[in-house]
Design an enzyme around this catalytic site. Structure first.
Site, PDB file in Angstrom:
ATOM      1  N   ASN A  57       0.834  -1.196   0.000  1.00  0.00           N
ATOM      2  CA  ASN A  57       0.000   0.000   0.000  1.00  0.00           C
ATOM      3  C   ASN A  57       0.872   1.251   0.000  1.00  0.00           C
ATOM      4  O   ASN A  57       1.966   1.274   0.562  1.00  0.00           O
ATOM      5  CB  ASN A  57      -1.005  -0.002   1.157  1.00  0.00           C
ATOM      6  CG  ASN A  57      -0.411  -0.122   2.535  1.00  0.00           C
ATOM      7  OD1 ASN A  57       0.515  -0.882   2.766  1.00  0.00           O
ATOM      8  ND2 ASN A  57      -0.961   0.622   3.480  1.00  0.00           N
ATOM      9  N   VAL A  58       0.363   2.275  -0.684  1.00  0.00           N
ATOM     10  CA  VAL A  58       1.049   3.561  -0.786  1.00  0.00           C
ATOM     11  C   VAL A  58       0.010   4.628  -0.440  1.00  0.00           C
ATOM     12  O   VAL A  58      -0.911   4.878  -1.217  1.00  0.00           O
ATOM     13  CB  VAL A  58       1.611   3.799  -2.204  1.00  0.00           C
ATOM     14  CG1 VAL A  58       2.313   5.154  -2.275  1.00  0.00           C
ATOM     15  CG2 VAL A  58       2.560   2.670  -2.603  1.00  0.00           C
ATOM     16  N   GLU A  59       0.156   5.219   0.745  1.00  0.00           N
ATOM     17  CA  GLU A  59      -0.806   6.220   1.199  1.00  0.00           C
ATOM     18  C   GLU A  59      -0.496   7.593   0.627  1.00  0.00           C
ATOM     19  O   GLU A  59       0.604   7.859   0.148  1.00  0.00           O
ATOM     20  CB  GLU A  59      -0.799   6.303   2.729  1.00  0.00           C
ATOM     21  CG  GLU A  59      -1.386   5.085   3.390  1.00  0.00           C
ATOM     22  CD  GLU A  59      -1.475   5.211   4.893  1.00  0.00           C
ATOM     23  OE1 GLU A  59      -2.124   4.347   5.493  1.00  0.00           O
ATOM     24  OE2 GLU A  59      -0.891   6.142   5.493  1.00  0.00           O
ATOM     25  N   ASN A  60      -1.499   8.444   0.727  1.00  0.00           N
ATOM     26  CA  ASN A  60      -1.374   9.823   0.309  1.00  0.00           C
ATOM     27  C   ASN A  60      -2.089  10.657   1.359  1.00  0.00           C
ATOM     28  O   ASN A  60      -3.082  10.204   1.946  1.00  0.00           O
ATOM     29  CB  ASN A  60      -2.021  10.018  -1.066  1.00  0.00           C
ATOM     30  CG  ASN A  60      -1.736  11.368  -1.648  1.00  0.00           C
ATOM     31  OD1 ASN A  60      -2.336  12.356  -1.259  1.00  0.00           O
ATOM     32  ND2 ASN A  60      -0.810  11.407  -2.588  1.00  0.00           N
ATOM     33  N   VAL A  61      -1.608  11.859   1.605  1.00  0.00           N
ATOM     34  CA  VAL A  61      -2.254  12.730   2.585  1.00  0.00           C
ATOM     35  C   VAL A  61      -3.728  12.938   2.224  1.00  0.00           C
ATOM     36  O   VAL A  61      -4.561  13.111   3.099  1.00  0.00           O
ATOM     37  CB  VAL A  61      -1.485  14.060   2.752  1.00  0.00           C
ATOM     38  CG1 VAL A  61      -1.631  14.932   1.516  1.00  0.00           C
ATOM     39  CG2 VAL A  61      -1.934  14.793   3.997  1.00  0.00           C
ATOM     40  N   SER A  62      -4.050  12.876   0.950  1.00  0.00           N
ATOM     41  CA  SER A  62      -5.438  12.868   0.497  1.00  0.00           C
ATOM     42  C   SER A  62      -5.841  11.394   0.411  1.00  0.00           C
ATOM     43  O   SER A  62      -5.577  10.723  -0.582  1.00  0.00           O
ATOM     44  CB  SER A  62      -5.553  13.545  -0.871  1.00  0.00           C
ATOM     45  OG  SER A  62      -6.855  13.429  -1.361  1.00  0.00           O
ATOM     46  N   CYS A  68      -4.061   0.591  -2.602  1.00  0.00           N
ATOM     47  CA  CYS A  68      -3.980  -0.615  -1.777  1.00  0.00           C
ATOM     48  C   CYS A  68      -2.916  -1.566  -2.329  1.00  0.00           C
ATOM     49  O   CYS A  68      -2.573  -1.512  -3.513  1.00  0.00           O
ATOM     50  CB  CYS A  68      -5.323  -1.329  -1.764  1.00  0.00           C
ATOM     51  SG  CYS A  68      -6.669  -0.376  -1.051  1.00  0.00           S
ATOM     52  N   GLU A  70      -3.121  -4.737  -2.964  1.00  0.00           N
ATOM     53  CA  GLU A  70      -3.625  -5.647  -3.987  1.00  0.00           C
ATOM     54  C   GLU A  70      -3.649  -4.974  -5.358  1.00  0.00           C
ATOM     55  O   GLU A  70      -3.204  -5.551  -6.358  1.00  0.00           O
ATOM     56  CB  GLU A  70      -5.046  -6.115  -3.631  1.00  0.00           C
ATOM     57  CG  GLU A  70      -5.134  -6.848  -2.314  1.00  0.00           C
ATOM     58  CD  GLU A  70      -5.418  -5.947  -1.112  1.00  0.00           C
ATOM     59  OE1 GLU A  70      -6.026  -6.438  -0.147  1.00  0.00           O
ATOM     60  OE2 GLU A  70      -5.029  -4.747  -1.129  1.00  0.00           O
ATOM     61  N   CYS A 105     -10.669  -3.370  -4.280  1.00  0.00           N
ATOM     62  CA  CYS A 105      -9.699  -4.416  -4.638  1.00  0.00           C
ATOM     63  C   CYS A 105     -10.403  -5.711  -5.031  1.00  0.00           C
ATOM     64  O   CYS A 105      -9.972  -6.400  -5.958  1.00  0.00           O
ATOM     65  CB  CYS A 105      -8.732  -4.659  -3.485  1.00  0.00           C
ATOM     66  SG  CYS A 105      -7.549  -3.308  -3.279  1.00  0.00           S
TER      67      CYS A 105
END
Length: 149
Positions: A57-62, A68, A70, A105
């Site tokens: 997973n790679v989050e973003n402040v938005s 995700c 997957e 996903c």
């Protein structure tokens, strides 16, 4: 998750190829970019030709822009010319609960194979097995849709 959709499996009794995707999902989970939720997830897909493709997973402040694990793995697989998937292992930690794919996903996985085995793993190697079809009944798939030309 209810027991109608899953079966507990023992890591040591799994096929070697499944053990590899479980281990790969656990390893790539450590690379997740999740500074906001601190909820790291790793995924590894076993392709029908034996290739293993991983993603985290790679989050973003938005938050809505977060990717995700997957979908990260699916996109990576497609970019490498893969689209025939046999199994996916998803590793996350939520105490006593197993973490299944989110709705988005599930839909992306359904695009490729409703019969795909899903192994939900905890870092301690507790594992349950299910399928995309069991997690997304009455799914919307390419076979269901007809587009007029």
């Amino acid at each position: 998750m209810g027991d109608c959709c899953e079966e507990v499996v023992q890591f040591d009794l799994l096929d070697l190829s499944i053990q590899k995707i479980v281990n790969k999902a656990k390893a790539v989970r450590e690379k997740a970019y999740c500074p906001y939720s601190k909820f790291a997830v790793g995924a590894a897909i076993l392709c029908k030709d034996g290739a293993i493709i991983d993603g985290c997973n790679v989050e973003n402040v938005s938050y809505g822009l977060t990717i995700c694990a997957e979908r990260s793995a699916i996109c990576k697989a497609i970019s490498q010319g893969q689209k025939d998937f046999k199994s996916i292992a998803i590793c996350a930690e939520m105490k006593e609960k197993f973490v299944g794919p989110c709705g988005a996903c599930r839909q992306v996985l359904a695009e490729f194979n409703l019969d795909m085995d899903i192994y939900l793993c905890k870092p301690n190697n507790e594992i349950v097995k299910t399928t995309v079809g069991k997690l997304l009944p009455l799914s919307f798939t390419p076979d269901w849709v007809s587009f007029s030309s």
